[in-house]
Write a protein that holds these residues in place. Structure first.
Motif, mmCIF file in Angstrom:
data_model
loop_
_atom_site.group_PDB
_atom_site.id
_atom_site.type_symbol
_atom_site.label_atom_id
_atom_site.label_comp_id
_atom_site.label_asym_id
_atom_site.label_seq_id
_atom_site.Cartn_x
_atom_site.Cartn_y
_atom_site.Cartn_z
ATOM 1 N N VAL A 1 16.955 2.365 66.238
ATOM 2 C CA VAL A 1 18.130 3.046 66.777
ATOM 3 C C VAL A 1 17.669 4.051 67.830
ATOM 4 O O VAL A 1 16.975 5.023 67.509
ATOM 5 N N TYR A 2 18.077 3.817 69.082
ATOM 6 C CA TYR A 2 17.729 4.707 70.179
ATOM 7 C C TYR A 2 18.865 5.693 70.424
ATOM 8 O O TYR A 2 20.045 5.389 70.180
ATOM 9 N N ASP A 3 18.520 6.881 70.913
ATOM 10 C CA ASP A 3 19.538 7.867 71.260
ATOM 11 C C ASP A 3 20.230 7.466 72.556
ATOM 12 O O ASP A 3 19.758 6.585 73.287
ATOM 13 N N GLU A 4 21.343 8.141 72.863
ATOM 14 C CA GLU A 4 22.124 7.774 74.043
ATOM 15 C C GLU A 4 21.328 7.924 75.333
ATOM 16 O O GLU A 4 21.573 7.217 76.311
ATOM 17 N N ASP A 5 20.366 8.857 75.342
ATOM 18 C CA ASP A 5 19.570 9.057 76.541
ATOM 19 C C ASP A 5 18.383 8.109 76.629
ATOM 20 O O ASP A 5 17.545 8.209 77.526
ATOM 21 N N GLY A 6 18.276 7.155 75.673
ATOM 22 C CA GLY A 6 17.195 6.182 75.678
ATOM 23 C C GLY A 6 15.961 6.608 74.920
ATOM 24 O O GLY A 6 15.003 5.832 74.820
#
Length: 458
Positions: free
Chosen positions: A398-403
């Motif tokens: 799972v990556y954060d919205e900023d990558g």
């Protein structure tokens, strides 16, 4: 060469003990390497079965904690062969991997990496290669792509095929079956390794192994010149062992030297943080395996920046590399980084929870991973999730919205589903994770890229 152990010719046990410590550092890679070759042939490693000379033993799965080998990787599936060249050359057939990452690393018994085949070095197409013994002057078949000139009569070929998990194993297994070794002629090869005298007392057996194996597997010319100074220790004696009934002064010196040599190798394997690194900084040494100064063949880079300038210094580096990461690659093939502490400088321990946040993916041409190891053995850590490493090929991250990617490191599975997807299990006690960067970019090699520290939570 014959010689006579003569402790009375030295100025007491102290001088001999210092010499014995030097001999331990010099000879540790040979003794450890040949011991691992023997263990592989008789016991296997994890899922790699016991395998005789001139055959590949293939792992049937990615490495798990039952593979008791220092810093074993969990990114690739191993195919390992111990090759005996004492009778004649051996023909190696390599299958086409259709662009998938693989490497065949060639290591002599002194733990020197002296050749590579694989995606970086020679491409991924099918072909034959002839492995030849030291001093060979025969004629190679016209069909081979090239010669791999071995520095010692026994070598290890350490093969790694990238594997994207259990579902990718059928592809890897098919490649393994087409990776073969065939002696060029029908000559009889050795059945085993030269055997040290079993009557030597336990406290002197390291030096007996070194004596026997040093004679059977001579190093490069410059190293042979340097090992002449070990003559007073009996290490150059041929025939019956001088250690069965050794002089008391020599026994004392060898015993003290063994302890001092071990301490030097351990200290070099885990140096103190005294060079200005911030707390928790990863120790990445792209030049840990630059100690091979004399035999650099296909797939290696024979250039000053990949050689340790001082030969005496190279012996300690070689011993530390064997102790912490035997059969590891040169930095241009893969870089290994490890840490023992968090961003506060505290020892990493399973009693706490940690995060490792990558703002951007590490700069690599192939792939990267972080693997968990215990201390002091540096073995994989058993856990109920059967997850021993995590990286850019791990499904479900799972990556954060900023990558960015936040890895959670702790003993128990996190309750939060996103954290559980990014969970790297830790052991109960102290641990040492390792990050591997396969085919690293220049920013990794020159140190301008810095890995993020591990941060304690709460």
């Amino acid at each position: 060469m014959t010689s006579k152990a003569s402790p009375s010719s030295a100025s007491g046990a102290g001088t001999l003990a210092d010499l014995a410590a030097d001999a331990y550092v010099y000879g540790y890679p040979l003794v450890f390497d040949v011991s691992m070759i023997s263990a592989f042939m008789h016991k296997g490693f994890g899922s790699l079965p016991p395998t005789p000379f001139n055959q590949f033993g293939h792992a049937a799965k990615l490495a798990t904690p039952d593979a008791h080998f220092v810093s074993v990787n969990n990114d690739t599936v191993y195919s390992i062969a111990q090759v005996d060249l004492s009778a004649d050359p051996v023909l190696l057939h390599v299958p086409d991997t259709a662009g998938a990452y693989y490497v065949l690393q060639f290591v002599d018994v002194w733990s020197n990496n002296f050749a590579y085949l694989g995606k970086r070095a020679t491409g991924t197409e099918e072909g034959d290669w002839l492995i030849v013994p030291p001093g060979w002057s025969g004629t190679a078949p016209d069909t081979v792509r090239g010669l791999i000139e071995a520095p010692t009569a026994v070598i290890s070929v350490v093969g790694r095929n990238a594997c994207d998990g259990p579902e990718d194993m059928p592809r890897v297994r098919a490649l393994q079956q087409r990776l073969t070794l065939t002696p060029l002629d029908a000559a009889t090869h050795r059945a085993g390794l030269p055997a040290p005298n079993p009557s030597v007392p336990e406290e002197l057996r390291f030096y007996e192994r070194l004596r026997v194996w040093m004679a059977d597997f001579p190093p490069s010319g410059p190293d042979q010149d340097r090992q002449e100074r070990f003559q007073p220790l009996g290490l150059l004696e041929e025939g019956p062992s001088p250690y069965v009934k050794a002089d008391a002064v020599l026994v004392e010196a060898l015993t003290e030297g063994l302890a001092a040599g071990k301490a030097r190798v351990e200290a070099a394997s885990n140096p103190p943080d005294d060079n200005g690194r911030p707390p928790g900084a990863w120790v990445a040494n792209p030049h840990l395996f630059d100690y091979n100064l004399d035999h650099l063949g296909i797939g290696t880079i024979d250039a000053p920046q990949w050689k340790i300038a001082d030969r005496e210094e190279s012996y300690l580096v070689r011993a530390a590399a064997a102790r912490a990461a035997l059969w590891g690659n040169h930095g241009y093939e893969a870089v290994y980084a490890h840490t023992f502490t968090d961003s506060d400088g505290e020892q990493l321990n399973g009693s706490r929870s940690y995060t490792l946040r990558f703002e951007q993916p590490p700069p690599v041409a192939s792939f990267w991973s972080v693997t968990m190891y215990d201390t002091p053995d540096y073995y994989l850590v058993a856990n109920p999730a059967d997850r021993y490493s995590l990286g850019d090929r791990t499904p479900g991250l799972v990556y954060d919205e900023d990558g960015s990617l936040t890895v959670v490191i702790q003993r128990e599975r996190p309750d939060n589903p996103a954290e559980a997807a990014n969970w790297l299990p830790a052991p109960e006690g102290d641990f040492r994770p390792m990050i591997r960067l396969y085919t690293p970019m220049q920013s990794v090699l020159d140190g301008t890229y810095q890995l993020p520290p591990i941060v304690a939570r709460g």
